[in-house]
Design a protein around this motif. Structure first.
Motif, short mmCIF file in Angstrom:
data_model
loop_
_atom_site.label_atom_id
_atom_site.label_comp_id
_atom_site.label_asym_id
_atom_site.label_seq_id
_atom_site.Cartn_x
_atom_site.Cartn_y
_atom_site.Cartn_z
N ASN A 116 10.37 5.51 -3.15
CA ASN A 116 9.06 4.96 -3.53
C ASN A 116 8.15 4.79 -2.32
O ASN A 116 8.03 3.70 -1.75
N LEU A 117 7.48 5.86 -1.94
CA LEU A 117 6.61 5.83 -0.77
C LEU A 117 5.33 5.04 -1.01
O LEU A 117 4.60 4.71 -0.07
N ASP A 118 5.05 4.72 -2.26
CA ASP A 118 3.87 3.93 -2.55
C ASP A 118 3.94 2.55 -1.89
O ASP A 118 2.91 1.92 -1.65
N LEU A 119 5.12 2.08 -1.59
CA LEU A 119 5.29 0.78 -0.98
C LEU A 119 4.69 0.70 0.43
O LEU A 119 4.36 -0.38 0.90
N VAL A 120 4.54 1.84 1.08
CA VAL A 120 3.93 1.83 2.42
C VAL A 120 2.55 2.49 2.40
O VAL A 120 2.00 2.85 3.44
N GLY A 121 2.01 2.68 1.22
CA GLY A 121 0.65 3.16 1.11
C GLY A 121 0.49 4.65 1.30
O GLY A 121 -0.62 5.12 1.57
N ASN A 122 1.58 5.43 1.18
CA ASN A 122 1.46 6.88 1.30
C ASN A 122 1.18 7.53 -0.06
O ASN A 122 1.56 6.99 -1.07
N ALA A 179 -0.09 0.83 6.69
CA ALA A 179 1.25 0.30 6.91
C ALA A 179 2.23 1.44 7.20
O ALA A 179 3.12 1.31 8.05
N GLY A 180 2.04 2.57 6.52
CA GLY A 180 2.92 3.71 6.75
C GLY A 180 2.82 4.23 8.17
O GLY A 180 3.82 4.58 8.80
N ILE A 181 1.58 4.29 8.71
CA ILE A 181 1.39 4.76 10.08
C ILE A 181 2.03 3.79 11.08
O ILE A 181 2.71 4.20 12.02
N LYS A 182 1.83 2.49 10.86
CA LYS A 182 2.43 1.50 11.76
C LYS A 182 3.96 1.62 11.76
O LYS A 182 4.59 1.56 12.82
N LEU A 183 4.52 1.78 10.58
CA LEU A 183 5.98 1.90 10.49
C LEU A 183 6.46 3.19 11.14
O LEU A 183 7.50 3.21 11.81
N ALA A 184 5.71 4.27 10.95
CA ALA A 184 6.09 5.54 11.56
C ALA A 184 6.06 5.44 13.09
O ALA A 184 6.93 5.98 13.78
#
Length: 284
Positions: free
Chosen positions: A278-284, A89-94
């Protein structure tokens, strides 16, 4: 096949080889230059990667750049598709953020490009420089810089006795203007350190000062001339004007677009703003 036919065919082949490839054969951004496990790498991918390299890479031969960029894209491809790697999810958002930022940058470039044509620059110059009365004076001064007050006093005495200022400056000044006879050229208010500036502003053309101390040492100053401050030439301030016009145009466009847009947003008081950490929300 007759001997005549064979000769004609050979001639036709020779003629075809003598001409360059047609425009249809020229590579395009869609030209596939490599495949990695069936995934295509195009010339367009290479061009965009090349465009993002630091300036010093432009000095490399094209063959070296080609191999380097190709190797980078191939290595990225095999790594991106290696076992255990997924698009989080983090990569998609980035990627979404990157796309948004790149499109916004294109919009800014387009706005800025149309904001500072010759007519606009000339109008801004006339309004802010040419048609505005310049306040204050400019000064043309020379100085002799030495390390101690005693040295400066001795130089002042020599000058009072008729010694040539330019000659003494060349012989004794420790400043970078010494070889030029101490000449500093024209400068305006605030361009020199305060003690030096104050001394110059209190002088009349032709005056030689008492020793003046600054953080650089001790100065003996000669005021050569003064003049009313004049507007700089257009070419001197063209870049400054262009930058200002572009900045104003971009700001105005952004404000207008934001004003016209249908926007909703959560106010800081309506959410625990610490959640932004809280970066855990995007799986980082």
């Amino acid at each position: 096949m007759s001997n005549r036919t064979t000769k004609l065919s050979a001639a036709a082949l020779a003629i075809s080889l003598a001409f360059p490839a047609t425009a249809q054969d020229a590579p395009t951004a869609d030209t596939v230059v490599a495949t990695v496990n069936g995934t295509e790498i195009t010339l367009g991918h290479m061009l965009v990667t090349r465009a993002g390299l630091p300036e010093q890479y432009s000095q490399l031969p094209s063959t070296v750049l080609w191999e380097g960029v190709m190797d980078q894209l191939i290595q990225q491809s095999v790594l991106a598709n290696s076992d255990g790697i997924t698009e989080t999810a983090g990569i998609k958002l980035a990627l979404e953020n990157q796309r948004r930022a790149m499109l916004a940058s294109e919009a800014i470039t387009a706005i800025a490009a149309n904001a500072a044509d010759d007519a606009a620059v000339q109008a801004a110059y006339d309004a802010n420089f040419a048609n505005v009365e310049q306040e204050g004076q400019e000064f043309d001064a020379s100085h002799i810089l030495v390390e101690t007050e005693d040295e400066a006093k001795a130089i002042a005495e020599e000058l009072a006795g008729g010694a040539d200022f330019v000659t003494l400056a060349k012989e004794k000044s420790t400043g970078p203007s010494g070889p030029n006879g101490g000449a500093l050229g024209w400068f305006g208010p605030g361009m020199m350190v305060e003690p030096f500036q104050k001394a110059v502003e209190a002088m009349q053309p032709g005056d030689i000062s008492e020793p003046v101390e600054t953080q650089f040492g001790w100065h003996v100053i000669r005021l050569n001339d003064t003049r009313a401050k004049t507007a700089p030439g257009l070419d001197e301030v063209r870049d400054q004007i262009t930058e200002q016009l572009q900045k104003e145009a971009v700001e105005a466009a952004i404000n207008d677009l934001v004003k016209k847009a249908d926007i909703t947003r959560i106010a800081p008081e309506d959410i625990d703003t610490s959640v932004i950490e809280n970066l855990d929300l995007v799986g980082n």
